[in-house]
Design an enzyme around this catalytic site. Structure first.
Site, mmCIF file in Angstrom:
data_model
loop_
_atom_site.group_PDB
_atom_site.id
_atom_site.type_symbol
_atom_site.label_atom_id
_atom_site.label_comp_id
_atom_site.label_asym_id
_atom_site.label_seq_id
_atom_site.Cartn_x
_atom_site.Cartn_y
_atom_site.Cartn_z
ATOM 1 N N CYS A 71 0.793 -1.232 0.000
ATOM 2 C CA CYS A 71 0.000 0.000 0.000
ATOM 3 C C CYS A 71 0.821 1.275 0.000
ATOM 4 O O CYS A 71 0.496 2.229 -0.720
ATOM 5 C CB CYS A 71 -0.982 0.009 1.171
ATOM 6 S SG CYS A 71 -0.232 0.190 2.814
ATOM 7 N N HIS A 110 -2.116 1.048 7.114
ATOM 8 C CA HIS A 110 -2.632 1.096 5.751
ATOM 9 C C HIS A 110 -2.913 2.544 5.374
ATOM 10 O O HIS A 110 -3.259 3.374 6.224
ATOM 11 C CB HIS A 110 -3.915 0.262 5.628
ATOM 12 C CG HIS A 110 -4.436 0.179 4.229
ATOM 13 N ND1 HIS A 110 -3.699 -0.349 3.194
ATOM 14 C CD2 HIS A 110 -5.620 0.582 3.680
ATOM 15 C CE1 HIS A 110 -4.412 -0.291 2.076
ATOM 16 N NE2 HIS A 110 -5.561 0.276 2.349
ATOM 17 N N ASP A 125 -8.282 2.946 -3.677
ATOM 18 C CA ASP A 125 -7.307 2.166 -2.911
ATOM 19 C C ASP A 125 -6.780 1.056 -3.814
ATOM 20 O O ASP A 125 -7.444 0.044 -4.033
ATOM 21 C CB ASP A 125 -7.974 1.588 -1.663
ATOM 22 C CG ASP A 125 -6.982 0.903 -0.726
ATOM 23 O OD1 ASP A 125 -5.827 0.689 -1.137
ATOM 24 O OD2 ASP A 125 -7.371 0.602 0.418
#
Length: 272
Positions: A71, A110, A125
């Site tokens: 991420c 995250h 995302d």
């Protein structure tokens, strides 16, 4: 490298050649193309390498070397892309909750992106593995939203928002968040934990994932390779040797490694 060259290289990497004027259509197109072409993966961690999330390092790895990442690399790259295109975008901190009960508190490791456009708030995302968004979703509560892959929704419970995905057996939490921005220093600290802390789940398993066409998903977890369609019906294959693993990485995820590459993790046990 100027902004134009940066964007040219990024769009070449994801195979996009359309308009570059900020719009929701552009955000949709970029999100889908990104997760189809740049795989989610934690392989450098298993090779004993540090994860550098500076823009130069992420650009070199994901664009020039044609690798993937997790991420902080994936959404970090997309953050800069959207900023250079003129989008109003900020990084948001979150806790990944896939397969985690509500009474368990995972670390806040995250990051995803909040985009403001035409008076509406959108989330994208591209860095949450096998459930990375393939379409941005709007920040509205208790409303089912279709994407290029699974149906999603956002609910608010216990002073927290939950991004959820609809599986055949019901709704599952993807992540929880409070809309708190995640500045660069927080991303650096969380990245250190994720890549180097001995209890990080990226240390004990191999994870690679990307989205395909027609709602398909391709996922590799340790020795198990799976393909699932839009209805989440999966076919699974067990990988039986290191050589076969290298072949799957190349054929299914376009990730190239020498045949003698050894990924060090307890999740890989070979019966040789």
């Amino acid at each position: 490298m100027n902004d134009h060259q940066f964007l040219d290289a990024y769009f070449d990497r994801i195979g996009y050649s359309g308009p570059r004027i900020p719009s929701i259509d552009l955000l949709h197109n970029i999100t889908l193309a990104h997760v189809r072409c740049i795989p989610f993966e934690n392989l450098d961690i298993l090779l004993g390498k540090s994860i550098n999330i500076s823009l130069d390092s992420v650009f070199e790895k994901l664009i020039i070397q044609k690798r993937g990442g997790y991420c902080f690399e994936q959404n970090g790259l997309l953050l800069h892309v959207l900023q250079k295109l003129g989008f109003d975008v900020i990084p948001i901190s979150a806790r990944v909750r896939l397969d985690k009960p509500r009474d368990f508190t995972p670390p806040r490791t995250h990051v995803f992106l909040r985009v403001e456009h035409s008076g509406k708030t959108w989330f994208t995302d591209v860095g949450v593995g096998g459930v990375s968004l393939t379409s941005p979703i709007q920040f509205i509560q208790n409303t089912e939203q279709t994407t290029n892959h699974e149906t999603r929704r956002i609910v608010y419970e216990g002073n927290r928002y939950f991004h959820q995905v609809l599986f055949p057996n019901g709704w599952a939490d993807v992540c929880e968040f409070t809309l708190e921005e995640m500045p660069e220093i927080d991303r650096e600290l969380a990245n250190w934990y994720t890549s180097d802390h001995p209890k990080s789940h990226f240390k004990d398993r191999l994870i690679v994932a990307r989205a395909g066409e027609d709602g398909k998903r391709f996922t590799l977890v340790n020795r198990e390779y799976s393909e699932r369609n839009k209805n989440v019906i999966a076919s699974k294959t067990i990988i039986n040797s290191p050589k076969e693993l290298i072949n799957v990485l190349k054929e299914k995820f376009n990730l190239s490694f020498p045949t003698n590459t050894e990924f060090r993790t307890p999740g890989l046990q070979w019966d040789l």
